[in-house]
Design a protein around this motif. Structure first.
Motif, PDB file in Angstrom:
ATOM      1  N   ALA A 105     -12.775  -9.880 -29.191  1.00 17.02           N
ATOM      2  CA  ALA A 105     -13.815  -8.871 -29.230  1.00 17.02           C
ATOM      3  C   ALA A 105     -15.230  -9.437 -29.358  1.00 17.02           C
ATOM      4  O   ALA A 105     -16.030  -8.848 -28.965  1.00 17.02           O
ATOM      5  CB  ALA A 105     -13.386  -8.037 -30.470  1.00 17.02           C
ATOM      6  N   THR A 106     -15.388 -10.621 -30.121  1.00 17.51           N
ATOM      7  CA  THR A 106     -16.629 -10.968 -30.603  1.00 17.51           C
ATOM      8  C   THR A 106     -17.025 -12.246 -30.364  1.00 17.51           C
ATOM      9  O   THR A 106     -18.390 -12.837 -30.433  1.00 17.51           O
ATOM     10  CB  THR A 106     -17.049 -10.505 -31.877  1.00 17.51           C
ATOM     11  OG1 THR A 106     -16.114 -11.150 -32.661  1.00 17.51           O
ATOM     12  CG2 THR A 106     -17.143  -9.217 -32.206  1.00 17.51           C
ATOM     13  N   GLU A 107     -16.044 -13.350 -29.946  1.00 21.70           N
ATOM     14  CA  GLU A 107     -16.076 -14.719 -30.282  1.00 21.70           C
ATOM     15  C   GLU A 107     -16.290 -15.538 -28.684  1.00 21.70           C
ATOM     16  O   GLU A 107     -16.547 -16.465 -28.782  1.00 21.70           O
ATOM     17  CB  GLU A 107     -15.559 -15.183 -31.372  1.00 21.70           C
ATOM     18  CG  GLU A 107     -15.880 -14.951 -32.546  1.00 21.70           C
ATOM     19  CD  GLU A 107     -14.987 -15.580 -33.738  1.00 21.70           C
ATOM     20  OE1 GLU A 107     -14.512 -16.610 -33.433  1.00 21.70           O
ATOM     21  OE2 GLU A 107     -14.817 -14.942 -34.880  1.00 21.70           O
ATOM     22  N   TRP A 108     -15.566 -14.712 -27.837  1.00 20.10           N
ATOM     23  CA  TRP A 108     -15.345 -15.222 -26.631  1.00 20.10           C
ATOM     24  C   TRP A 108     -16.034 -14.649 -25.526  1.00 20.10           C
ATOM     25  O   TRP A 108     -16.409 -13.158 -25.798  1.00 20.10           O
ATOM     26  CB  TRP A 108     -13.800 -15.125 -26.022  1.00 20.10           C
ATOM     27  CG  TRP A 108     -12.926 -15.888 -26.836  1.00 20.10           C
ATOM     28  CD1 TRP A 108     -13.086 -16.543 -28.106  1.00 20.10           C
ATOM     29  CD2 TRP A 108     -11.803 -16.562 -26.421  1.00 20.10           C
ATOM     30  NE1 TRP A 108     -12.052 -17.778 -28.389  1.00 20.10           N
ATOM     31  CE2 TRP A 108     -11.427 -17.641 -27.450  1.00 20.10           C
ATOM     32  CE3 TRP A 108     -10.955 -16.472 -25.281  1.00 20.10           C
ATOM     33  CZ2 TRP A 108      -9.972 -18.192 -27.228  1.00 20.10           C
ATOM     34  CZ3 TRP A 108      -9.743 -17.231 -24.953  1.00 20.10           C
ATOM     35  CH2 TRP A 108      -9.375 -18.176 -25.952  1.00 20.10           C
ATOM     36  N   ARG A 109     -16.352 -15.238 -24.572  1.00 13.26           N
ATOM     37  CA  ARG A 109     -17.069 -14.425 -23.503  1.00 13.26           C
ATOM     38  C   ARG A 109     -16.016 -14.413 -22.189  1.00 13.26           C
ATOM     39  O   ARG A 109     -15.608 -15.513 -21.709  1.00 13.26           O
ATOM     40  CB  ARG A 109     -18.224 -15.447 -22.817  1.00 13.26           C
ATOM     41  CG  ARG A 109     -19.216 -15.221 -21.660  1.00 13.26           C
ATOM     42  CD  ARG A 109     -19.664 -13.613 -21.470  1.00 13.26           C
ATOM     43  NE  ARG A 109     -20.076 -13.548 -19.935  1.00 13.26           N
ATOM     44  CZ  ARG A 109     -19.183 -13.142 -19.173  1.00 13.26           C
ATOM     45  NH1 ARG A 109     -17.876 -12.536 -19.680  1.00 13.26           N
ATOM     46  NH2 ARG A 109     -19.428 -13.079 -17.935  1.00 13.26           N
ATOM     47  N   ASP A 110     -15.835 -13.171 -21.666  1.00 14.82           N
ATOM     48  CA  ASP A 110     -14.659 -12.859 -20.676  1.00 14.82           C
ATOM     49  C   ASP A 110     -15.374 -11.711 -19.794  1.00 14.82           C
ATOM     50  O   ASP A 110     -16.321 -11.100 -19.990  1.00 14.82           O
ATOM     51  CB  ASP A 110     -13.672 -12.508 -21.564  1.00 14.82           C
ATOM     52  CG  ASP A 110     -12.297 -12.883 -20.612  1.00 14.82           C
ATOM     53  OD1 ASP A 110     -12.417 -13.090 -19.378  1.00 14.82           O
ATOM     54  OD2 ASP A 110     -11.116 -13.240 -21.129  1.00 14.82           O
ATOM     55  N   THR A 111     -14.753 -11.476 -18.744  1.00  9.66           N
ATOM     56  CA  THR A 111     -15.203 -10.600 -17.938  1.00  9.66           C
ATOM     57  C   THR A 111     -13.717  -9.563 -17.569  1.00  9.66           C
ATOM     58  O   THR A 111     -12.642 -10.173 -17.218  1.00  9.66           O
ATOM     59  CB  THR A 111     -15.352 -10.916 -16.598  1.00  9.66           C
ATOM     60  OG1 THR A 111     -16.691 -11.630 -17.010  1.00  9.66           O
ATOM     61  CG2 THR A 111     -16.103  -9.614 -15.714  1.00  9.66           C
ATOM     62  N   HIS A 112     -13.913  -8.004 -17.678  1.00  8.79           N
ATOM     63  CA  HIS A 112     -13.024  -7.198 -17.361  1.00  8.79           C
ATOM     64  C   HIS A 112     -13.560  -6.108 -16.422  1.00  8.79           C
ATOM     65  O   HIS A 112     -14.743  -5.979 -16.693  1.00  8.79           O
ATOM     66  CB  HIS A 112     -12.458  -6.241 -18.586  1.00  8.79           C
ATOM     67  CG  HIS A 112     -10.868  -6.645 -18.902  1.00  8.79           C
ATOM     68  ND1 HIS A 112     -10.065  -7.450 -19.339  1.00  8.79           N
ATOM     69  CD2 HIS A 112     -10.121  -5.372 -18.504  1.00  8.79           C
ATOM     70  CE1 HIS A 112      -8.990  -7.120 -19.182  1.00  8.79           C
ATOM     71  NE2 HIS A 112      -8.779  -5.932 -19.023  1.00  8.79           N
TER      72      HIS A 112
END
Length: 443
Positions: free
Chosen positions: A218-225
């Motif tokens: 939620a707050t510590e990874w950079r991802d894409t959806h």
């Protein structure tokens, strides 16, 4: 030296014994003593075992070293949040999420507003506060009469208490088992983990991308959806139904034909149960078509030779090929296997960008300002020829422009690797990369 045994007689009155027992016949070679053959086999086995022992030692050292480094950098990740991007693609509306909290809020709103049906599928589902919010929202939906289907992977959640996955009795649940009897009889169909992350609500709203469920993401990874609303949600609904029905989920989900046939948005699915792996072919096709630029973001970059050669060939013909990968991912072995490709990439003009201060887990690509993909598949063997995966293929210039903007923002948080700098790495690092190379097909 080869041993040839022959039953052809070498003179009148021959008994038919092997000619070697009566001396050399024409064209025959001397026999190697059994003791020499046994010694050769023993030495070959020792060499193999020694090599495996060295590999094991290297992997063990890297894991321990990474654990120490991880403790030292246990601070709040500081990385840019590109934001939320929204726009139409044909007759559907597509929203891109690049920060977990924003995505989870939208997903939970969709679940809490569901009226008829929810399909949810995830690889990792943490039993923390975030995971509990999703579980409670699904249970509440089932209690008010919504039909709920849930799929999760057993292996990925071994550290989660089984009691967490006890849902409302009306929820239909399929757990991909860790051990499957079919592995013995049909291993190709049974090796895949369920690496997909899907949510489809009321056949009207669908989500797909790289985010698992948990506070960490939620707050510590950079991802894409991405979220889709409109007729193209049918593709995601069908994606869930095909796998649910293929792996024996009950009750069976009926097939519904789409009201429209929109080629601007298409789902591409790897389904080991059906021996279907089209995502790899999709990447090869679009890389070979590229004429201007290829921007790829991937958590784990361990390509097979065909994909590697396609990227190198694109760079050689003048295409601007750029790769964003984590500087330090959550899998140290994957990092070191990726690094084994850096020299080859840099020598052919590919730009290697290493994302700093956080784990980048996105699985995206955008090519020539017209084609893009967002999904669950990394560029490695596990994703492209092993696991259950789903990627969206989107043909739209505005969407591609948004993806390029996100890539530019992420690039600003990266260190660009140069060939000169990379060649200065320690000799021990070079040796480790070489020793680990045989492990590439396994990841």
């Amino acid at each position: 030296m080869a041993v040839v045994r022959c039953l052809v007689p070498d003179g009148p009155g021959a008994t038919g014994e092997p000619a070697l027992s009566r001396g050399y016949a024409w064209g025959m070679l001397p026999q190697i003593p059994d003791s020499m053959a046994t010694t050769a086999k023993k030495w070959a086995m020792r060499v193999v075992l020694a090599f495996l022992a060295v590999q094991t030692a290297v992997v063990g050292f890297l894991v321990i070293f990474d654990a120490i480094k991880h403790r030292q950098r246990k601070t709040r990740p500081n990385f840019p949040h590109p934001g939320v991007f929204q726009g139409p693609v044909a007759d559907s509306e597509v929203t891109i999420y690049t920060y977990g909290e924003d995505l989870y809020a939208a997903m939970l709103d969709a679940i809490r507003g569901a009226k008829t049906r929810i399909f949810m599928e995830t690889y990792i589902w943490k039993s923390d506060d975030t995971g509990l919010q999703f579980k409670n929202a699904l249970n509440d939906a089932a209690a008010r009469g919504v039909e709920v289907f849930v799929v999760y992977d057993g292996f990925a959640n071994l550290v989660v208490s089984p009691s967490f996955f006890k849902f409302h009795p009306k929820i239909h649940v399929h757990r991909f088992p860790v051990m499957r009897p079919s592995r013995v009889f049909s291993p190709l169909r049974s090796t895949g983990l369920d690496h997909r992350k899907l949510l489809i609500v009321d056949d009207e709203t669908g989500f797909v991308g790289g985010y698992n469920i948990g506070e960490l993401y939620a707050t510590e990874w950079r991802d894409t959806h991405v979220r889709i609303t409109g007729p193209s949600v049918w593709d995601l609904r069908q994606t869930f139904a095909i796998v649910w029905n293929a792996v024996g989920g009950a009750p069976e989900i009926p097939h519904h034909s789409p009201h429209t046939w929109d080629l601007h948005i298409r789902t591409v699915n790897n389904i080991p149960a059906l021996l279907v792996y089209p995502i790899r072919g999709l990447y090869l096709d679009v890389i070979n078509r590229a004429s201007s630029h290829i921007y790829i973001t991937t958590a784990y970059f361990i390509p097979d030779q065909q994909i590697l050669q396609a990227l190198l060939a694109a760079s050689k013909r003048g295409v601007d090929v750029r790769l964003i990968m984590p500087e330090n991912s959550n899998h140290v072995l994957a990092d070191w296997l990726s690094r084994g490709f850096y020299t080859t990439l840099l020598r052919e003009g590919v730009t290697v960008l290493r994302y700093r201060n956080a784990m980048i887990h996105a699985k995206t690509a955008t090519i020539d300002g017209r084609w893009s993909t967002v999904g669950t598949a990394n560029i490695d063997r596990l994703s492209l020829t092993g696991n259950y995966e789903t990627n969206l293929e989107i043909h739209d210039r505005t969407f591609a422009e948004n993806m390029e903007n996100i890539f530019d923002i992420d690039s600003g948080n990266c260190t660009e690797l140069t060939l000169a700098d990379w060649q200065k790495r320690y000799v021990a690092a070079r040796i480790s990369e070489t020793l680990l190379r045989p492990l590439r097909p396994l990841l």
